[in-house]
Structures are given as structure tokens and as C-alpha cells.
Motif scaffolding. Structure first.
Motif, PDB file in Angstrom:
ATOM      1  N   LEU A   1       5.502  14.152   2.781  1.00  0.00           N
ATOM      2  CA  LEU A   1       6.068  14.030   4.132  1.00  0.00           C
ATOM      3  C   LEU A   1       5.476  12.825   4.865  1.00  0.00           C
ATOM      4  O   LEU A   1       6.163  12.149   5.620  1.00  0.00           O
ATOM      5  N   ASN A   2       4.200  12.589   4.628  1.00  0.00           N
ATOM      6  CA  ASN A   2       3.513  11.503   5.331  1.00  0.00           C
ATOM      7  C   ASN A   2       3.790  10.124   4.736  1.00  0.00           C
ATOM      8  O   ASN A   2       3.780   9.125   5.455  1.00  0.00           O
ATOM      9  N   ILE A   3       3.985  10.078   3.445  1.00  0.00           N
ATOM     10  CA  ILE A   3       4.079   8.778   2.762  1.00  0.00           C
ATOM     11  C   ILE A   3       5.412   8.577   2.018  1.00  0.00           C
ATOM     12  O   ILE A   3       6.121   7.600   2.244  1.00  0.00           O
TER      13      ILE A   3
ATOM     14  N   ARG B   1       2.909  18.141  -1.126  1.00  0.00           N
ATOM     15  CA  ARG B   1       4.124  18.084  -0.299  1.00  0.00           C
ATOM     16  C   ARG B   1       3.844  17.440   1.069  1.00  0.00           C
ATOM     17  O   ARG B   1       4.653  16.662   1.582  1.00  0.00           O
ATOM     18  N   ILE B   2       2.690  17.771   1.636  1.00  0.00           N
ATOM     19  CA  ILE B   2       2.346  17.173   2.930  1.00  0.00           C
ATOM     20  C   ILE B   2       2.129  15.661   2.779  1.00  0.00           C
ATOM     21  O   ILE B   2       2.525  14.877   3.648  1.00  0.00           O
TER      22      ILE B   2
ATOM     23  N   ASP C   1      10.712   6.213   0.537  1.00  0.00           N
ATOM     24  CA  ASP C   1      12.124   6.440   0.150  1.00  0.00           C
ATOM     25  C   ASP C   1      13.055   5.686   1.090  1.00  0.00           C
ATOM     26  O   ASP C   1      14.027   5.076   0.673  1.00  0.00           O
ATOM     27  N   LEU C   2      12.726   5.773   2.352  1.00  0.00           N
ATOM     28  CA  LEU C   2      13.548   5.126   3.379  1.00  0.00           C
ATOM     29  C   LEU C   2      13.524   3.604   3.185  1.00  0.00           C
ATOM     30  O   LEU C   2      14.572   2.941   3.189  1.00  0.00           O
TER      31      LEU C   2
ATOM     32  N   ALA D   1       1.305  22.336  -2.492  1.00  0.00           N
ATOM     33  CA  ALA D   1       1.600  22.407  -1.043  1.00  0.00           C
ATOM     34  C   ALA D   1       0.951  21.227  -0.319  1.00  0.00           C
ATOM     35  O   ALA D   1       1.542  20.646   0.593  1.00  0.00           O
ATOM     36  N   SER D   2      -0.245  20.856  -0.751  1.00  0.00           N
ATOM     37  CA  SER D   2      -0.896  19.683  -0.156  1.00  0.00           C
ATOM     38  C   SER D   2      -0.178  18.401  -0.559  1.00  0.00           C
ATOM     39  O   SER D   2      -0.030  17.476   0.252  1.00  0.00           O
TER      40      SER D   2
ATOM     41  N   ARG E   1       0.841  -1.213   0.000  1.00  0.00           N
ATOM     42  CA  ARG E   1       0.000   0.000   0.000  1.00  0.00           C
ATOM     43  C   ARG E   1       0.866   1.250   0.000  1.00  0.00           C
ATOM     44  O   ARG E   1       0.575   2.230  -0.669  1.00  0.00           O
ATOM     45  N   LEU E   2       1.940   1.190   0.763  1.00  0.00           N
ATOM     46  CA  LEU E   2       2.852   2.336   0.841  1.00  0.00           C
ATOM     47  C   LEU E   2       3.433   2.640  -0.539  1.00  0.00           C
ATOM     48  O   LEU E   2       3.460   3.789  -0.982  1.00  0.00           O
TER      49      LEU E   2
ATOM     50  N   MET F   1       0.707   4.050  -2.790  1.00  0.00           N
ATOM     51  CA  MET F   1       0.393   5.448  -2.450  1.00  0.00           C
ATOM     52  C   MET F   1       1.514   6.366  -2.915  1.00  0.00           C
ATOM     53  O   MET F   1       1.269   7.448  -3.465  1.00  0.00           O
TER      54      MET F   1
ATOM     55  N   ASP G   1       8.340  10.053   2.007  1.00  0.00           N
ATOM     56  CA  ASP G   1       9.586  10.022   2.786  1.00  0.00           C
ATOM     57  C   ASP G   1       9.813   8.624   3.371  1.00  0.00           C
ATOM     58  O   ASP G   1      10.943   8.136   3.435  1.00  0.00           O
ATOM     59  N   VAL G   2       8.728   7.995   3.796  1.00  0.00           N
ATOM     60  CA  VAL G   2       8.845   6.656   4.386  1.00  0.00           C
ATOM     61  C   VAL G   2       9.183   5.642   3.300  1.00  0.00           C
ATOM     62  O   VAL G   2      10.042   4.765   3.481  1.00  0.00           O
TER      63      VAL G   2
END
Lengths: 61, 444
Positions: free
Chosen positions: A49-51, A45-46, A56-57, A42-43, A5-6, A9, A53-54
């Protein structure tokens, strides 16, 4: 399950950014397009940050 | 599915600690590079320290990054672009919102935010409000004088984002606010602890309304530590008949910490969006163990227009030695902000520096050198008594002097005072260190 799912998304969010930026380019000097796309981005981008970035990690681990 | 319903974002809020720390390191590197490349202030700061963004490879390396103090934020405002200075990391035309600190510790710090930053502010608050049980079914009243102070602005936007119906209670007086909450059957509100108690008092004694009958289901506090002080929290919860939750934020930082519905006695640090370091106040040593107090150094990972990187907040906090049953992996700080590393204290929700009062009092040649400030509780409200002396020869102008003094104090500190005039020479004199500021409020 969550990993799938990640990933899914993450792909959709990246698509959102791509489409929004394309729309901004097409809109050119039409302020009503440019400014509203800025708000959409801008939305987005949020969401990144929530999805994303994780994701990517996870991808780099 | 049901388990996830208490989290705004379960992916981040339940992230394994090891992963979360990897994420934090990545995000720290990203904001450091952003600031280095775009903010002349930060570039100067890091170049003077001989630091390049690629030097940061580990958490230990983060300790090498110079801290930013509030005084530096004031100084940089003297540089262009007006009024923020060259700390800005975006072109001035991308700034869409101005806010400022209260200025009680000196010149106010002006805060620039882009629309992107406001999306971020409201996202931070969405984590807070969702964790405190706010849902789309809530009708949220905000009894706040919407103005240049950041206060509950982001709470407003976050409540909207969650889907709540928001009622802005801006210019109404306290009685009108209570009646509007009653009329609209509001289910939640946000205020300082002092005002939460003050509203209850007005409802009972001026309107004959029992606040418990108003149907409020949750209250979120900010601005003062009261919601993390057990006796004050209990007093508020008893007055309103509902849970009262704390959160911590600041103009220069963002909303970085929140209590959840499990109310474990501490607040979660939103570690996906902020890096909180606790530093020993004497040695500067990093504190990792629970229970040991230190001052907070904080980084906001995603604030872009005016980045906040290793900001020395002067807030005194400690890690909790217990965990929350909510399942969040974000660390807890025990009891919220438990003090300030300097003498600054919060009165009526406003940061008050004794030096600001001294500056005003000493600016009146008609007043004696000595004065005394006593902060106490009158019922549920903070009270400030200022004792002064009028120099001989000026007694005839007493009322005019006191009127100007009140105006200057209000202007400088954003607070109202009771003023007592004492005979010249009667206030305590000190030989070494003076104790002119007395805070009689007790924390339990």
C-alpha cells in the motif's frame, strides 16, 4: 533518484511476497509456519500500500 | 534527509495532487471490485442499483455508487454469518478481532477485522502519531479501558510500530494512572479531551501535582471534538504544558484524519487510504469549495473484512481555505468534525442520541410523558441532567424507579446522569416540535 528507489523497493517487496508464499507452501500443515507467514504477508501488504501501489501508478503513466 | 523526517511516508504524504487523485480512483475501483465479488451485501446493493464494478471509470462515476448508512449495517447483522451478517468479504474464520460501536444510536454495529485489517488500522494510526511527533524515544501511556470499543487500541499498536514504549493504563483509576505516568516519566499519552482535562484536575486537586511538571511532551485526543475547539485545546495545552493534537476516526471507518505538529487549525485527511466526499445536506450536491459545510461520505480503500464504501457518516465537515506549511499534499478539513447531520452528539466522549434517552424514559410507565435533558459543562467535564416527572400514585416507589432508570440509561447509552424529579405536569409541554434536549455547551 526517488523513482529509482521506488522501483527498487517495489521489486524487493514483491520478492518478499514471493518468498513468504513459497515458505507457506513448503510449511504445508505446520501451523507455526502457516500462521506466522500470514502475519508476515499482512505486513507485506502494508508495504504494498505504501510503495507498490505508487510504483504501479508510475509504471502505467 | 532531514526534511523527510517529519513524514511517515513522504512518497504518499507529499504526492502531487493529480497523482494522488489517480491513486484514489484506482484504489476505489479495487475496493469496489473486492466488495462486489466477496460481500453478498455489497453485491446486492450494487446489483439493485444496476451498477457493475467496470462502470466506475472516473471520479464522477463514484457518485453513482450507492451510499451505505448505519441502519443498513444494523439490518445486515440479522443475516448469517453471526454476528456480522453477509456484509463480510472474508470467510468468518479469517476474522481475528471483534469491536462494536457504542450502540447509543440503536443496536450496536459489530465490526469484524482480520489481522490484515489490524495491520492497516495500526498503519493509519502510525501516520497520525508520526505526524504528531511520536518517535521511538517516547514512552506512551494509554489511560484507556481496553475493551470492546476500538478507541485507542490501534493507537497502542501504532505507537509500538513506531518504536515507542507503550504503557497500557487499562484498569487503573485516574490517580493511579497519573502516579504511574509520573513514576515511569512517560512523555506522551492519548485520551478524550474530557479526560485530558479531568486528569489535570485530579493531578492538581487530589494529588497536589502540577501536570506541567510531569514532563508530558505531546497528547493525542480522540472521541470528542475538543482538541479542535480552540478554547478547549488551549485549556488542555495550558494544563499540561505541551501540544495537544486531534485525530478523527470511527469504528466502521478507521482513523482517517489527523492534525500535524504545524497545527494549522485543521486536520489532514489521509487521502492515500481514504476518499472523503463532502455532500450538501439538502441537495446532495458534491462540495469541493472550501468553507462550505456538508456531511461526509467516506470510503476506506484498504479495509477488507468488512469494507467501508461510501459510508454516510453524518459527520459535518468543511474543506479548509488555507494550506498547511508541513508540506503534506493531503487536503485539510477546517476545525475537525464540526457537527452531526442528525441530532446525535458526543457527551463524555460517547455518541449520544436523544432518541435513545426517550426510548428509555418512555419505557417507564411510572414516568410522565415529558422529560428534559440538559447537557452542560461542570468545570471541564460534561454533565447530563435528566428531568423527569413521576406519575401520581407512584411517588412511594420513587427511589426504586430512579435506580432502575439509572441502570437502563447506563445500559442503553453508556452514560451516567443526574436525575431530578419535578412535580407532575410542571415540565414544559410543546404543541408542535418539542425541544427536550438542550446542549448548553458552547463552541468558540
Amino acid at each position: 533518484m526517488m523513482d529509482e528507489r521506488l522501483k527498487e523497493m517495489d521489486e524487493r517487496i514483491r520478492e518478499l511476497r514471493r518468498v513468504a508464499e513459497e515458505l507457506k507452501d513448503i510449511g504445508g500443515d505446520i501451523e507455526a509456519v502457516r500462521r506466522n507467514v500470514e502475519r508476515i504477508l499482512a505486513s507485506v501488504r502494508i508495504l504494498e500500500l505504501n510503495i507498490c501501489d505508487v510504483e504501479d501508478l508510475e509504471r502505467d503513466v | 534527509m532531514e526534511e523527510r523526517s517529519i513524514y511517515w511516508n513522504p512518497i504518499l504524504e507529499r504526492m502531487p495532487r493529480e497523482r494522488l487523485q489517480e491513486l484514489q480512483l484506482r484504489k476505489f475501483k479495487r475496493i469496489l471490485r473486492w466488495a462486489y465479488e466477496r460481500s453478498p451485501f455489497y453485491r446486492r446493493l450494487y446489483q439493485e442499483a444496476g451498477l457493475e464494478p467496470e462502470d466506475i471509470r472516473s471520479f464522477e462515476d463514484i457518485r453513482r455508487v450507492p451510499k451505505v448508512e448505519k441502519g443498513m449495517l444494523r439490518e445486515v447483522q440479522q443475516r448469517p454469518p453471526f454476528p456480522y451478517g453477509d456484509i463480510l468479504a472474508v470467510p468468518l474464520e479469517e476474522v481475528t478481532a471483534f469491536r462494536q460501536t457504542s450502540g447509543t444510536t440503536g443496536t450496536p454495529v459489530y465490526q469484524a477485522d482480520s489481522w490484515q485489517d489490524w495491520e492497516w488500522w495500526s498503519e493509519c494510526w502510525a501516520y497520525i502519531l508520526y505526524a504528531q511527533g511520536y518517535r521511538a524515544t517516547d514512552r506512551v501511556f494509554i489511560p484507556f479501558g481496553y475493551n470492546i470499543f476500538v478507541a485507542f487500541w490501534a493507537g497502542h499498536y501504532a505507537a509500538e510500530k513506531i518504536g515507542c514504549e507503550v504503557v497500557p493504563g487499562g484498569v487503573l483509576d485516574t490517580q493511579a494512572r497519573i502516579l504511574k505516568m509520573q513514576e515511569l516519566r512517560c512523555t506522551a499519552f492519548m485520551a478524550t479531551p474530557t479526560y485530558v482535562l479531568g486528569m489535570a484536575d485530579v493531578a492538581r486537586n487530589k494529588l497536589g501535582i502540577d501536570p506541567r511538571e510531569l514532563g508530558i511532551k505531546r497528547i493525542t485526543c480522540a472521541g470528542e471534538p475538543g482538541a479542535s475547539i480552540p478554547t478547549t485545546k488551549r485549556r488542555m495545552e495550558e494544563a499540561w504544558g505541551c501540544p495537544v493534537y486531534d485525530h478523527i476516526g470511527a469504528t466502521e471507518i478507521g482513523a482517517w484524519s489527523y492534525e500535524c505538529t504545524f497545527q494549522p487549525g485543521g486536520l489532514h485527511v489521509n487521502e492515500a487510504f481514504f476518499l472523503v466526499e463532502i455532500e450538501d445536506m439538502e441537495t446532495g450536491e458534491l462540495i469541493e469549495e472550501p468553507g462550505r459545510e456538508g456531511k461526509m461520505i467516506i470510503t476506506a480503500f484498504d479495509r477488507l473484512a468488512k469494507p467501508c464504501i461510501r459510508f454516510d457518516s453524518k459527520d459535518v465537515i468543511r474543506w479548509a481555505d488555507y494550506e498547511c506549511e508541513c508540506g503534506r499534499t493531503f487536503r485539510l478539513i477546517d476545525g475537525g468534525v464540526i457537527g452531526r447531520a442528525d441530532d446525535i452528539t458526543k457527551v463524555k466522549g460517547v455518541l449520544l442520541a436523544p432518541t435513545a434517552i426517550e426510548e428509555v424514559v418512555r419505557g417507564f410507565p411510572e414516568l410522565g410523558d415529558e422529560y428534559e435533558v440538559i447537557v452542560s459543562k461542570k468545570g471541564d467535564m460534561d454533565d447530563i441532567l435528566l428531568k423527569v416527572e413521576i406519575r401520581p400514585g407512584y411517588e412511594g416507589s420513587r427511589e426504586e424507579i430512579l435506580a432502575r432508570l439509572r441502570d437502563q440509561l447506563r445500559l442503553k447509552t453508556n452514560l451516567g446522569y443526574r436525575i431530578e424529579v419535578h412535580p407532575y405536569g410542571s415540565l414544559p409541554r410543546y404543541d408542535v416540535k418539542a425541544k427536550r434536549f438542550k446542549d448548553l455547551r458552547k463552541r468558540e
